[in-house]
Design a protein around this motif. Structure first.
Motif, PDB file in Angstrom:
ATOM      1  N   GLY A 195       0.830  -1.191   0.000  1.00 40.76           N
ATOM      2  CA  GLY A 195       0.000   0.000   0.000  1.00 40.76           C
ATOM      3  C   GLY A 195       0.864   1.241   0.000  1.00 40.76           C
ATOM      4  N   PHE A 196       0.248   2.390   0.239  1.00 44.49           N
ATOM      5  CA  PHE A 196       0.979   3.654   0.200  1.00 44.49           C
ATOM      6  C   PHE A 196       0.847   4.453   1.491  1.00 44.49           C
ATOM      7  N   LYS A 197       0.341   3.818   2.553  1.00 49.08           N
ATOM      8  CA  LYS A 197       0.156   4.523   3.822  1.00 49.08           C
ATOM      9  C   LYS A 197       1.298   4.285   4.799  1.00 49.08           C
ATOM     10  N   HIS A 198       2.432   3.824   4.284  1.00 53.83           N
ATOM     11  CA  HIS A 198       3.580   3.538   5.128  1.00 53.83           C
ATOM     12  C   HIS A 198       4.766   4.363   4.670  1.00 53.83           C
ATOM     13  N   VAL A 199       5.792   4.429   5.506  1.00 57.07           N
ATOM     14  CA  VAL A 199       6.872   5.375   5.284  1.00 57.07           C
ATOM     15  C   VAL A 199       7.610   5.149   3.969  1.00 57.07           C
ATOM     16  N   ILE A 200       7.922   3.916   3.618  1.00 59.67           N
ATOM     17  CA  ILE A 200       8.751   3.669   2.433  1.00 59.67           C
ATOM     18  C   ILE A 200       8.011   3.994   1.131  1.00 59.67           C
TER      19      ILE A 200
END
Length: 331
Positions: A195-200
């Motif tokens: 997904g895109f809700k994490h830091v990386i």
């Protein structure tokens, strides 16, 4: 006779990868239960289901009636379902509380009336988020660390509160009702398709937008990052090794790096030639976190194999390819 295994929340990042690992390495009868609000029914997921004849039970598991679609008997249940992510905790803390509490309670009550051999509950290092800063607890940090958050009113900690509830709930229901349970606490698990809700992945999006100067939030804070394949192997070991009933295991690595190091290395991979600017960290973010994994090593035989630079390179390359193919950012 094949073991019957249920992955509750099995379409999400970690759940999908556990399902893939089990399908490719075990001769199990697999079922994935999910509402697909976050876990994508993408080509990878559909191919996995089709190739290995995995049963899929879609539904809203915050509704206890949805559990009537499941079988009454399973040898193993992986309880992975929850709403995660710092952005979600800060923006919809009331939904974090509602959804995660409902999922925990409904699953426990379903286990009460079913015949379940063992349940593995997936928890988080966020459960002891405040202990190190508030009390100076040692790093790397073992499982017996007192659980603590710094500000009960801060939305950042709603996720941690629900995971504390889950740990207590599964350990105590198991003790009273007679089923086996094991807890794993994940420490910054990352990898492709998270997904895109994490830091990386968030960093990838920011670098691709050409942010200049590039702000380095919490540059001097430290974390240990665990690549998805290592996290999966540790989780399956915790489920399948004998003698783990009632135990809690930290699943992660002891490679403690600064957020500054993470961001600068990501910038190198993204061929960033601009400047960096240190910036304040996000509210509620702890200064250091790194697990002591001695217990998982000695009792499970768990040994992380992927160093952070190798895992980060693989993850960044996957996200760049995904976005360059015209795919959209998703949760």
């Amino acid at each position: 006779m094949k073991k019957k295994v249920l992955l509750l929340g099995g379409a999400g990042f970690i759940g999908y990868n556990i399902g893939k690992y089990l399908a490719e390495n075990r001769d199990y009868d697999l079922t994935i239960a999910d509402n697909f609000a976050r876990g994508k029914q993408d080509e990878l997921f559909n191919a996995l289901v089709a190739e290995h004849s995995i049963k899929v039970v879609e539904g809203d598991y915050t509704d206890p009636k949805t559990y009537d679609q499941l079988d009454e008997t399973y040898d193993q249940v992986y309880m992975l379902a929850s709403v995660v992510g710092v952005d979600n905790a800060n923006s919809i803390p009331h939904e974090i509380i509602r959804i995660n509490t409902a999922l925990i309670y409904n699953t426990l009550e379903w286990v009460r009336r079913s015949k379940i051999g063992k349940v593995l509950f997936t928890s988080t290092s966020e459960c002891y988020a405040g202990t190190i800063d508030a009390f100076g607890y040692k790093i790397p940090t073992p499982e017996e660390v007192p659980l603590c958050i710094e500000d009960i009113s801060h939305p950042r900690f709603t996720y941690a509160v629900t995971k504390m509830l889950g740990e207590s709930g599964f350990l105590n229901y198991a003790r009273i009702l007679g089923f086996e349970t094991t807890i794993v606490r994940y420490h910054n698990v990352y990898g492709p398709r998270m997904g895109f809700k994490h830091v990386i992945p968030h960093l990838v999006v920011r670098f691709r937008k050409g942010e200049e100067p590039f702000k380095v939030y919490g540059h001097d804070q430290t974390r240990s990052f665990c690549y998805i394949t290592d996290a999966v192997e540790g989780t399956v070991l915790a489920m399948e090794q004998p003698g783990t009933n009632g135990q809690i295991y930290h699943i992660g690595t002891e490679e403690e790096i600064s957020i500054g190091d993470l961001i600068h290395f990501t910038g190198d991979l993204m061929k960033f030639t601009g400047s960096y600017e240190n910036a304040p960290t996000y509210p509620g973010s702890v200064s250091r976190r790194c697990p002591d994994i001695t217990k998982a090593r000695t009792q499970l035989g768990f040994e992380p194999r992927v160093d952070w630079k190798t895992g980060l390179t693989q993850t960044i390359n996957w996200y760049n390819s995904y976005l360059e193919e015209g795919n959209k950012v998703y949760e």
